[in-house]
Design a protein around this motif. Structure first.
Motif, mmCIF file in Angstrom:
data_model
loop_
_atom_site.group_PDB
_atom_site.id
_atom_site.type_symbol
_atom_site.label_atom_id
_atom_site.label_comp_id
_atom_site.label_asym_id
_atom_site.label_seq_id
_atom_site.Cartn_x
_atom_site.Cartn_y
_atom_site.Cartn_z
ATOM 1 N N UNK A 112 1.029 -1.133 -0.070
ATOM 2 C CA UNK A 112 -0.089 0.086 0.060
ATOM 3 C C UNK A 112 0.901 1.288 -0.031
ATOM 4 N N UNK A 113 0.227 2.325 -0.525
ATOM 5 C CA UNK A 113 0.982 3.400 -1.089
ATOM 6 C C UNK A 113 0.119 4.794 -0.551
ATOM 7 N N UNK A 114 0.568 6.056 -0.183
ATOM 8 C CA UNK A 114 -0.022 7.032 -0.186
ATOM 9 C C UNK A 114 0.645 7.864 -1.386
ATOM 10 N N UNK A 115 -0.410 8.657 -2.239
ATOM 11 C CA UNK A 115 0.015 9.180 -3.407
ATOM 12 C C UNK A 115 -0.683 10.447 -3.305
ATOM 13 N N UNK A 116 0.411 11.337 -3.999
ATOM 14 C CA UNK A 116 -0.213 12.834 -4.016
ATOM 15 C C UNK A 116 0.302 13.464 -5.183
ATOM 16 N N UNK A 117 -0.310 14.570 -5.788
ATOM 17 C CA UNK A 117 0.034 15.046 -6.879
ATOM 18 C C UNK A 117 0.843 16.240 -6.610
ATOM 19 N N UNK A 118 2.142 16.507 -7.176
ATOM 20 C CA UNK A 118 2.866 17.641 -7.088
ATOM 21 C C UNK A 118 3.633 18.100 -8.404
ATOM 22 N N UNK A 119 2.377 18.234 -9.266
ATOM 23 C CA UNK A 119 3.138 18.404 -10.788
ATOM 24 C C UNK A 119 4.209 19.381 -11.053
ATOM 25 N N UNK A 120 4.153 20.624 -10.139
ATOM 26 C CA UNK A 120 5.291 21.510 -10.372
ATOM 27 C C UNK A 120 6.515 21.243 -9.641
ATOM 28 N N UNK A 121 6.381 20.102 -8.791
ATOM 29 C CA UNK A 121 7.831 19.830 -8.160
ATOM 30 C C UNK A 121 7.945 20.926 -6.885
ATOM 31 N N UNK A 122 6.959 21.477 -6.456
ATOM 32 C CA UNK A 122 7.444 22.427 -5.398
ATOM 33 C C UNK A 122 7.202 21.694 -3.749
ATOM 34 N N UNK A 123 6.816 20.519 -3.773
ATOM 35 C CA UNK A 123 6.762 19.912 -2.447
ATOM 36 C C UNK A 123 7.514 18.872 -2.195
ATOM 37 N N UNK A 124 8.808 19.304 -1.336
ATOM 38 C CA UNK A 124 9.801 18.221 -0.846
ATOM 39 C C UNK A 124 9.511 17.874 0.492
ATOM 40 N N UNK A 125 8.873 16.686 0.734
ATOM 41 C CA UNK A 125 8.489 16.295 1.960
ATOM 42 C C UNK A 125 10.018 15.924 2.343
ATOM 43 N N UNK A 126 10.132 15.949 3.881
ATOM 44 C CA UNK A 126 11.138 15.442 4.710
ATOM 45 C C UNK A 126 11.088 14.028 4.798
ATOM 46 N N UNK A 127 12.213 13.479 5.424
ATOM 47 C CA UNK A 127 12.458 12.040 5.682
ATOM 48 C C UNK A 127 11.213 11.726 6.797
#
Ligand SMILES: N[C@@H](CCC[C@H](N)C(=O)O)C(=O)O
Length: 293
Positions: free
Chosen positions: A16-31
């Protein structure tokens, strides 16, 4: 700054996976944010996180891997412990379902959607089981590491196989031995692979081949996660390993049963060498919104 994330939860044979859209590449999640999202007690719970980002908006490091400009979308994959992985065979099917259902991509029957991954571009199409992925070239290593695991009386030799990400496949004698493994403990690989490895424990079907199709049962301990209900790249590694051990008369068509279901693996000639394909289901089960500190 707090981040509000719209996400979908999905799975492929229970992986299982959590998926999210970040088309512009602006969301950089931390570890830490990835770990919290994947935590089954303190977060949403998942084996991995997938960020949908346009290849054109990738940072330079990841962009270097997308050699095919036709791959509009990149699967930015993270294991539950926050580490990156090159490829995910179940994840890429669920990712395709996410892209098409959200209207970010179209994929009619008979068409191919190219998706960028850290292992290179992978072609996905719809199939009777859900989606079929061309998993590309694979390679084996002649050295056989020894694998110890809780529940195994003695260490067993494994076959190292790279299918874009690293695997070690270990053959067991029967289902009792497979069921007796305690994969809450991390299997130890000797010598230890530099970048770690996913470890698949497999039992050949009895009989191995039915109507020209090979059958395998498998459990897996995933690098960066722990035991999972399925691992798509792992099922491909398992089929390649059993075919390797079975010799010349082994088929190219396989069904691999994992705790979360069954997937199909097929080896076929490509222009650059032998490829393997993986077919299986992809389900999106709910959408939500979460605020990350
Ligand atoms: N579950 C995946 C593999 C995910 C990555 C793996 N844990 C790694 O670190 O290589 C699959 O379906 O292939």
């Amino acid at each position: 700054m707090a981040v509000k994330l719209h996400f979908s939860k999905g799975h492929g044979t229970g992986n299982d996976f959590i998926l999210f859209a970040d088309p512009d590449g602006s969301l950089d999640l931390t570890t830490d944010q990835i770990r919290v999202l994947c935590d089954r007690h303190f977060g949403i719970g998942a084996d991995g996180v997938i960020r949908a980002v346009r290849s054109a908006n990738l940072d330079a490091g990841a962009a270097a891997l997308v050699e095919n400009p036709g791959a509009e979308w990149f699967m930015d994959y993270y294991n539950a412990d926050g580490s990156v992985a090159e490829m995910c065979g179940n994840g890429i099917r669920v990712y395709t379902e996410f892209l098409t259902r959200s209207g970010l991509a179209e994929l009619a029957h008979g068409e191919i959607l190219a998706i960028g991954t850290r292992a290179g571009v992978r072609d996905v199409q719809r199939s009777a089981l859900g989606y079929q992925v061309d998993m590309g070239l694979w390679s084996t290593d002649d050295d056989e590491p020894l694998v110890s695991a809780k529940g195994l009386k003695v260490p067993r030799p494994g076959l190292s196989i790279d299918v874009g990400n690293p695997h070690v496949v270990v053959a067991l004698s029967d289902d009792d031995e497979l069921d007796g493994l305690d994969l809450a403990y991390v299997p130890v690989i000797d010598p230890e692979p530099v970048y770690g490895a996913n470890v698949e424990f497999v039992v050949p079907g009895d009989p191995l081949i039915r109507d020209g199709v090979g059958h395998i049962s498998m459990r897996v301990h995933e690098r960066g996660v722990g035991e999972t209900l399925s691992c798509g790249t792992g099922t491909v590694a398992a089929a390649l390993a059993i075919r390797h051990w079975a010799g010349d008369r082994a088929p190219d068509d396989w069904r691999v049963s994992v705790p979360g279901g069954t997937v199909a693996v097929r080896m076929f000639p490509g222009e650059d060498g032998e490829h393997a394909s993986l077919s299986g289901p992809a389900e999106l089960v709910f959408d939500g919104e979460v605020t990350l500190a």
